[in-house]
Design a protein around this motif. Structure first.
Motif, PDB file in Angstrom:
ATOM      1  N   SER A   1       0.816  -1.209   0.000  1.00 44.19           N
ATOM      2  CA  SER A   1       0.000   0.000   0.000  1.00 44.19           C
ATOM      3  C   SER A   1       0.852   1.263   0.000  1.00 44.19           C
ATOM      4  O   SER A   1       0.473   2.268  -0.614  1.00 44.19           O
ATOM      5  N   VAL A   2       1.995   1.229   0.670  1.00 45.16           N
ATOM      6  CA  VAL A   2       2.912   2.372   0.635  1.00 45.16           C
ATOM      7  C   VAL A   2       3.379   2.624  -0.795  1.00 45.16           C
ATOM      8  O   VAL A   2       3.337   3.760  -1.298  1.00 45.16           O
ATOM      9  N   TYR A   3       3.810   1.560  -1.464  1.00 52.40           N
ATOM     10  CA  TYR A   3       4.306   1.702  -2.835  1.00 52.40           C
ATOM     11  C   TYR A   3       3.202   2.160  -3.777  1.00 52.40           C
ATOM     12  O   TYR A   3       3.419   3.003  -4.661  1.00 52.40           O
ATOM     13  N   LEU A   4       1.994   1.598  -3.612  1.00 49.27           N
ATOM     14  CA  LEU A   4       0.875   1.999  -4.459  1.00 49.27           C
ATOM     15  C   LEU A   4       0.510   3.465  -4.228  1.00 49.27           C
ATOM     16  O   LEU A   4       0.221   4.200  -5.179  1.00 49.27           O
ATOM     17  N   ALA A   5       0.517   3.886  -2.975  1.00 51.59           N
ATOM     18  CA  ALA A   5       0.193   5.284  -2.669  1.00 51.59           C
ATOM     19  C   ALA A   5       1.198   6.231  -3.316  1.00 51.59           C
ATOM     20  O   ALA A   5       0.819   7.234  -3.931  1.00 51.59           O
ATOM     21  N   LYS A   6       2.469   5.916  -3.182  1.00 51.03           N
ATOM     22  CA  LYS A   6       3.508   6.778  -3.754  1.00 51.03           C
ATOM     23  C   LYS A   6       3.395   6.863  -5.276  1.00 51.03           C
ATOM     24  O   LYS A   6       3.655   7.914  -5.876  1.00 51.03           O
ATOM     25  N   ALA A   7       2.973   5.757  -5.908  1.00 52.54           N
ATOM     26  CA  ALA A   7       2.908   5.719  -7.367  1.00 52.54           C
ATOM     27  C   ALA A   7       1.624   6.327  -7.924  1.00 52.54           C
ATOM     28  O   ALA A   7       1.653   6.974  -8.984  1.00 52.54           O
ATOM     29  N   PHE A   8       0.498   6.135  -7.233  1.00 48.55           N
ATOM     30  CA  PHE A   8      -0.791   6.489  -7.838  1.00 48.55           C
ATOM     31  C   PHE A   8      -1.490   7.698  -7.228  1.00 48.55           C
ATOM     32  O   PHE A   8      -2.323   8.325  -7.891  1.00 48.55           O
ATOM     33  N   ILE A   9      -1.190   8.047  -5.996  1.00 44.75           N
ATOM     34  CA  ILE A   9      -1.885   9.184  -5.393  1.00 44.75           C
ATOM     35  C   ILE A   9      -1.473  10.528  -5.995  1.00 44.75           C
ATOM     36  O   ILE A   9      -2.310  11.440  -6.060  1.00 44.75           O
ATOM     37  N   PRO A  10      -0.225  10.710  -6.486  1.00 42.00           N
ATOM     38  CA  PRO A  10       0.085  12.002  -7.119  1.00 42.00           C
ATOM     39  C   PRO A  10      -0.887  12.388  -8.238  1.00 42.00           C
ATOM     40  O   PRO A  10      -1.280  13.557  -8.343  1.00 42.00           O
ATOM     41  N   TYR A  11      -1.316  11.419  -9.053  1.00 37.63           N
ATOM     42  CA  TYR A  11      -2.308  11.725 -10.102  1.00 37.63           C
ATOM     43  C   TYR A  11      -3.632  12.121  -9.466  1.00 37.63           C
ATOM     44  O   TYR A  11      -4.285  13.072  -9.923  1.00 37.63           O
ATOM     45  N   MET A  12      -4.052  11.409  -8.420  1.00 35.91           N
ATOM     46  CA  MET A  12      -5.305  11.740  -7.753  1.00 35.91           C
ATOM     47  C   MET A  12      -5.257  13.153  -7.159  1.00 35.91           C
ATOM     48  O   MET A  12      -6.249  13.889  -7.212  1.00 35.91           O
ATOM     49  N   LYS A  13      -4.117  13.522  -6.620  1.00 33.36           N
ATOM     50  CA  LYS A  13      -3.946  14.880  -6.099  1.00 33.36           C
ATOM     51  C   LYS A  13      -4.084  15.906  -7.221  1.00 33.36           C
ATOM     52  O   LYS A  13      -4.697  16.955  -7.051  1.00 33.36           O
ATOM     53  N   GLU A  14      -3.517  15.568  -8.360  1.00 37.93           N
ATOM     54  CA  GLU A  14      -3.544  16.474  -9.514  1.00 37.93           C
ATOM     55  C   GLU A  14      -4.969  16.728  -9.986  1.00 37.93           C
ATOM     56  O   GLU A  14      -5.342  17.872 -10.307  1.00 37.93           O
ATOM     57  N   VAL A  15      -5.784  15.670 -10.002  1.00 37.36           N
ATOM     58  CA  VAL A  15      -7.170  15.821 -10.486  1.00 37.36           C
ATOM     59  C   VAL A  15      -8.152  16.099  -9.353  1.00 37.36           C
ATOM     60  O   VAL A  15      -9.350  16.207  -9.570  1.00 37.36           O
ATOM     61  N   LYS A  16      -7.592  16.175  -8.128  1.00 34.88           N
ATOM     62  CA  LYS A  16      -8.392  16.486  -6.935  1.00 34.88           C
ATOM     63  C   LYS A  16      -9.543  15.499  -6.721  1.00 34.88           C
ATOM     64  O   LYS A  16     -10.711  15.875  -6.575  1.00 34.88           O
ATOM     65  N   GLY A  17      -9.179  14.232  -6.656  1.00 35.13           N
ATOM     66  CA  GLY A  17     -10.154  13.201  -6.348  1.00 35.13           C
ATOM     67  C   GLY A  17      -9.609  11.825  -6.625  1.00 35.13           C
ATOM     68  O   GLY A  17      -8.728  11.654  -7.458  1.00 35.13           O
ATOM     69  N   GLY A  18     -10.126  10.847  -5.900  1.00 28.89           N
ATOM     70  CA  GLY A  18      -9.700   9.471  -6.110  1.00 28.89           C
ATOM     71  C   GLY A  18     -10.151   8.586  -4.967  1.00 28.89           C
ATOM     72  O   GLY A  18     -10.613   9.064  -3.923  1.00 28.89           O
ATOM     73  N   ARG A  19     -10.005   7.289  -5.186  1.00 27.95           N
ATOM     74  CA  ARG A  19     -10.390   6.290  -4.195  1.00 27.95           C
ATOM     75  C   ARG A  19      -9.236   5.308  -3.991  1.00 27.95           C
ATOM     76  O   ARG A  19      -8.738   4.718  -4.951  1.00 27.95           O
ATOM     77  N   PHE A  20      -8.828   5.141  -2.746  1.00 28.33           N
ATOM     78  CA  PHE A  20      -7.751   4.221  -2.385  1.00 28.33           C
ATOM     79  C   PHE A  20      -8.360   3.233  -1.391  1.00 28.33           C
ATOM     80  O   PHE A  20      -8.729   3.621  -0.275  1.00 28.33           O
ATOM     81  N   ILE A  21      -8.490   1.979  -1.811  1.00 28.63           N
ATOM     82  CA  ILE A  21      -9.243   0.984  -1.037  1.00 28.63           C
ATOM     83  C   ILE A  21      -8.361  -0.227  -0.757  1.00 28.63           C
ATOM     84  O   ILE A  21      -7.744  -0.777  -1.674  1.00 28.63           O
ATOM     85  N   GLY A  22      -8.294  -0.635   0.485  1.00 30.43           N
ATOM     86  CA  GLY A  22      -7.517  -1.811   0.861  1.00 30.43           C
ATOM     87  C   GLY A  22      -8.414  -2.925   1.362  1.00 30.43           C
ATOM     88  O   GLY A  22      -9.441  -2.667   1.996  1.00 30.43           O
ATOM     89  N   ILE A  23      -8.017  -4.157   1.070  1.00 32.19           N
ATOM     90  CA  ILE A  23      -8.750  -5.311   1.585  1.00 32.19           C
ATOM     91  C   ILE A  23      -8.077  -5.765   2.879  1.00 32.19           C
ATOM     92  O   ILE A  23      -6.944  -6.252   2.860  1.00 32.19           O
ATOM     93  N   ASN A  24      -8.760  -5.551   3.983  1.00 30.44           N
ATOM     94  CA  ASN A  24      -8.265  -5.957   5.289  1.00 30.44           C
ATOM     95  C   ASN A  24      -8.931  -7.290   5.658  1.00 30.44           C
ATOM     96  O   ASN A  24      -9.191  -8.111   4.786  1.00 30.44           O
ATOM     97  N   THR A  25      -9.236  -7.532   6.905  1.00 33.03           N
ATOM     98  CA  THR A  25      -9.829  -8.796   7.344  1.00 33.03           C
ATOM     99  C   THR A  25     -10.455  -8.632   8.715  1.00 33.03           C
ATOM    100  O   THR A  25     -10.006  -7.807   9.527  1.00 33.03           O
TER     101      THR A  25
END
Length: 255
Positions: free
Chosen positions: A123-147
């Motif tokens: 999740s750290v690696y995914l956040a670093k790679a994909f959240i910058p685009y979400m910040k740029e467009v001002k929106g996004g969904r980051f969902i993790g499967i826990n238990t």
């Protein structure tokens, strides 16, 4: 105005998309209108099958391969998806390392490291790679499967529970850090779920488990995927930092 669960025009990445739950999540997001990036590590044949299935639904799909616990993988996937289908609006961190459960005294140390890598570092690696685009467009969904295990803390669950509880802390902090960009960060926590594998084999003995479940049954993989689709949609626009059990009430977070 009442909004509909419509993901048309959205781009979603599902890690571990060839797994029992991942494939249903991918199909469900596509059925709601999203284009899908299907991540896999070994099962290329299943990834290609899913790609054809989603394309037959009239949606775009790409398959991307790699060990998501390695720091170099997520940036490479981001570049592949961006160049092929555009920026990712929805990330579903579903992949997890499988291992045999045993007691703390007998569990191999590498199992704890593996769970930390696949639950937290993925999740750290995914956040670093994909959240910058979400910040740029001002929106996004980051969902993790826990238990639900993260709340149960039963015997032999130590490595899995440790990894997922670490993941929980990460998601809560991330939700606070990126909320100002209208990015939501949430977790879906399944119980013991009925998947395609269960349907193709002899029924298991689950009376001991379902006895403690208020709804008196095990959940279906589709029910887990439905919760993911809800969190991926505009219907969940004011929900963030949540750990949502989808387990018939078997565990209930308290206030």
């Amino acid at each position: 105005m009442l909004k509909q669960l419509d993901l048309t025009g959205k781009m979603a990445l599902v890690t571990g998309a060839t797994g029992q739950l991942g494939r249903v999540i991918a199909r469900t997001l596509a059925d709601c209108g999203a284009n899908i990036a299907l991540h896999y590590i070994n099962n290329e044949a299943k990834a290609q099958e899913l790609q054809r299935e989603i394309e037959s639904m009239g949606k775009q799909a790409i398959i991307v391969q790699g060990d998501i616990t390695r720091p170099e993988t997520a940036p490479r996937l981001q570049e592949q998806i961006q160049s092929s289908l555009g920026g990712v609006d929805i990330v579903v961190a579903n992949a997890v390392i499988q291992y045999a459960w045993t007691t703390v005294l007998e569990q191999a140390p590498e199992d704890y490291l593996g769970q930390f890598e696949s639950c937290v570092m993925q999740s750290v690696y995914l956040a670093k790679a994909f959240i910058p685009y979400m910040k740029e467009v001002k929106g996004g969904r980051f969902i993790g499967i826990n238990t639900e295990c993260a709340m149960q803390n039963f015997e032999t669950q130590s490595a899995y529970t440790a990894g997922k509880r670490g993941m929980d802390g990460l998601y809560r902090v991330l939700a606070k850090e990126v909320g100002k960009y209208q990015i939501t960060v949430n977790q879906v926590a399944p119980g013991w779920t009925i998947s395609e594998r269960d349907r193709s084999s002899e029924p298991g003995h689950d009376e001991g488990y379902t006895r403690t479940v208020p709804l008196k049954r095990r959940g279906e993989d589709q029910e887990i995927a439905n919760a993911v689709a809800f969190l991926a949609s505009d219907l969940s626009s004011f929900i963030t930092g949540a750990y949502i059990p989808v387990n018939g009430g078997n565990v209930m977070p308290a206030i």
